[in-house]
Design a protein around this motif. Structure first.
Motif, PDB file in Angstrom:
ATOM      1  N   UNK A 116       0.829  -1.216   0.000  1.00  0.00           N
ATOM      2  CA  UNK A 116       0.000   0.000   0.000  1.00  0.00           C
ATOM      3  C   UNK A 116       0.863   1.265   0.000  1.00  0.00           C
ATOM      4  N   UNK A 117       2.052   1.186   0.592  1.00  0.00           N
ATOM      5  CA  UNK A 117       2.958   2.351   0.516  1.00  0.00           C
ATOM      6  C   UNK A 117       3.330   2.591  -0.936  1.00  0.00           C
ATOM      7  N   UNK A 118       3.764   1.517  -1.596  1.00  0.00           N
ATOM      8  CA  UNK A 118       4.170   1.649  -3.004  1.00  0.00           C
ATOM      9  C   UNK A 118       3.012   2.195  -3.829  1.00  0.00           C
ATOM     10  N   UNK A 119       1.827   1.645  -3.613  1.00  0.00           N
ATOM     11  CA  UNK A 119       0.671   2.074  -4.408  1.00  0.00           C
ATOM     12  C   UNK A 119       0.347   3.550  -4.157  1.00  0.00           C
ATOM     13  N   UNK A 120       0.480   3.988  -2.892  1.00  0.00           N
ATOM     14  CA  UNK A 120       0.139   5.379  -2.574  1.00  0.00           C
ATOM     15  C   UNK A 120       0.977   6.352  -3.392  1.00  0.00           C
ATOM     16  N   UNK A 121       2.243   5.973  -3.604  1.00  0.00           N
ATOM     17  CA  UNK A 121       3.143   6.903  -4.297  1.00  0.00           C
ATOM     18  C   UNK A 121       3.237   6.608  -5.791  1.00  0.00           C
ATOM     19  N   UNK A 122       2.505   5.606  -6.263  1.00  0.00           N
ATOM     20  CA  UNK A 122       2.617   5.304  -7.694  1.00  0.00           C
ATOM     21  C   UNK A 122       1.243   5.136  -8.314  1.00  0.00           C
ATOM     22  N   UNK A 123       0.384   6.120  -8.092  1.00  0.00           N
ATOM     23  CA  UNK A 123      -0.845   6.146  -8.867  1.00  0.00           C
ATOM     24  C   UNK A 123      -2.073   5.588  -8.182  1.00  0.00           C
ATOM     25  N   UNK A 124      -1.962   5.222  -6.915  1.00  0.00           N
ATOM     26  CA  UNK A 124      -3.181   4.892  -6.186  1.00  0.00           C
ATOM     27  C   UNK A 124      -3.542   3.426  -6.165  1.00  0.00           C
ATOM     28  N   UNK A 125      -4.786   3.196  -5.768  1.00  0.00           N
ATOM     29  CA  UNK A 125      -5.189   1.838  -5.428  1.00  0.00           C
ATOM     30  C   UNK A 125      -6.114   1.252  -6.495  1.00  0.00           C
ATOM     31  N   UNK A 126      -5.835   1.626  -7.725  1.00  0.00           N
ATOM     32  CA  UNK A 126      -6.488   0.972  -8.863  1.00  0.00           C
ATOM     33  C   UNK A 126      -7.959   1.288  -9.052  1.00  0.00           C
ATOM     34  N   UNK A 127      -8.473   2.295  -8.358  1.00  0.00           N
ATOM     35  CA  UNK A 127      -9.870   2.668  -8.586  1.00  0.00           C
ATOM     36  C   UNK A 127     -10.867   1.799  -7.840  1.00  0.00           C
TER      37      UNK A 127
END
Ligand code: PFF
Length: 448
Positions: A116-127
């Motif tokens: 979730x850290x990676x996702x937060x800084x790379x475009x979010x949680x996929x909608x």
């Protein structure tokens, strides 16, 4: 050389001990496990029983561990030998085994946080937050991030960088509180938030007696888990404490901070779950509840990905300092019992724990199975044995130890030893019985 021969260091400052103990206590247990268990266990009634157990059982058992640790100046395995009761070492062994099981899936959930850290800084949680959680918590993603988390914990233990971790905890605790308050404020503005609060905070007292019994094992397991009790972490940490410290005072600080953060996490999660239309009365989202509701929140709030990134970084630090304390106990058990060196023991154990955790990374039913077994049964048995030891085998010395740093024993001490002798064993014995029955039913219903 075994730890028995090493002269004991002490915590440099009082804050050092509190920070380490709070670092162990505050973790995924507060922010992930407490809200999802509350959702699963009927809401406010669970919160009430949990709070009662924290005060009535958790605090006294924490003092049991502190007394054993400070008196013996040893970790749980050496402690009983040093106190003149080596046969009680098996209580330490049960704790180490509980730690072994807990860490194997704690690391899996820690791995989700890293993703979730990676996702937060790379475009979010996929909608689609729900789909994103499913992808996070299954297959290769879950196994790789589990390995990464376990690697971090093992690195910290092998390098012995406890100080770095304490410094991180100093930032982590206030940051977690500030972020949770911001999120709770945002949650309060959501449509339907009141349904969430209602479920979380308003118990139906008319059914209290019958409901309380059915949720007793879950609430007791959570009280032990969140306070890091039952596996000797608090024995180890207090073994570095000087005689001038007031154990009661320190234990109250730790319990209050830990409980406050859990309650705050619920104030965040429940309005979000309610506003997302989750049916709270039927269980409320399971192990993914917190991740799904928070990711949805971060998608919609202003600067959400930044807030989300910060939040998950803080959660990772909280999880690492808890996982560290667990691995410490398991490693010291192995190095003391088998005469292996610390670094190979750490690496070997981390590898084994990683492998043992793999099923929980691929199937949430396994995660539940490990979690129920370790928390509702093993931790409680650990706490039960420690309390029987202090209450019935070691009471006079224990009282003397509790009085140190406080100018002797007072009324509270009499209350404490009575609770430890009678109330704690009776409640925990009954809890273990309920937990075992429930566990057998769970296994039959889930796997057979
Ligand atoms: N107390 C930690 C948490 O709430 O996340 C987890 C934990 C740490 C449990 C250490 C048990 C323990 F001995």
């Amino acid at each position: 050389m075994s730890s028995i021969d090493i002269p004991r260091e002490q915590w440099a400052t009082r804050a050092g001990f509190i920070l380490a103990a709070v670092g162990s206590a505050v973790g995924l247990g507060n922010i992930w496990r407490f809200p999802f268990l509350t959702a699963e266990s009927g809401g406010a009634i669970f919160v009430l029983v949990y709070l009662l157990l924290v005060a009535l059982i958790g605090l006294p058992v924490m003092l049991v561990e502190f007394v054993i640790g400070r008196r013996s100046e040893r970790n749980p395995i050496g402690a009983f030998r040093r106190l003149g009761h080596p046969s009680w070492r098996f209580a330490g062994a049960i704790g180490a085994f509980a730690g072994f099981v807990i860490l194997s899936y704690y690391s899996v959930v820690g791995g989700w946080v890293l993703q979730y850290i990676v996702a937060s800084f790379s475009g979010g949680y996929g909608g689609d937050a729900e789909l994103f959680f499913v992808e996070t918590a299954s297959g290769t993603n879950a196994i790789v991030s589990h390995a990464a988390f376990m690697g971090l914990v093992a690195g910290i233990v092998a390098l012995g960088v406890r100080e770095g971790l304490e410094r991180a905890a100093k930032v982590m605790v206030p940051s977690v509180i500030v972020l949770l308050v911001i999120l709770a404020g945002y949650g309060a503005t959501l449509p339907n938030a009141s349904t969430g609060y209602q479920f979380y905070l308003n118990p139906d007292v008319s059914t209290f007696a019958s409901d309380a019994v059915s949720i007793l094992p879950a609430a007791a397991g959570q009280a032990f888990f969140t306070l890091s009790l039952g596996m000797g972490v608090m024995i180890t940490y207090s073994s570095y404490l000087g005689e001038d410290r007031d154990l009661l005072n320190d234990s109250i600080i730790i319990v209050v901070i830990d409980t406050f953060i859990a309650i705050l996490a619920g104030l965040v999660v429940f309005p979000f779950l309610a506003s997302q239309g989750v049916d709270l009365e039927t269980g409320g989202g399971g192990a993914g509840a917190v991740f799904i509701s928070l990711a949805t929140a971060f998608e919609s709030m202003p600067a959400g990905h930044l807030v989300g990134g910060l939040f998950f970084i803080m959660l990772a630090i909280a999880a690492l300092s808890s996982a560290f304390s667990i691995l410490e106990v398991v490693v010291s058990f192995v190095t003391d019992t088998f005469d292996v060196d610390r670094v190979p023991a750490t690496i070997g154990l981390a590898a084994v724990i990683f492998v043992v955790g793999i099923p929980t990374a691929t199937d949430l039913n396994y995660l539940d199975a490990y979690d129920l077994f370790a928390n509702n049964i093993l931790l409680i048995v650990g706490g039960l044995l420690l309390s029987i030891f202090i209450g019935w085998v070691y009471a006079p010395d224990a009282l003397e130890e509790l009085g140190q740093g406080r100018g002797g024993n007072g009324l509270f001490d009499t209350y404490w030893i009575t609770v430890v002798r009678v109330v704690v064993p009776l409640v925990l014995l009954y809890t273990v019985y309920l937990a075992v029955v429930e566990y057998i039913e769970f296994l039959q219903g889930t796997f057979f």
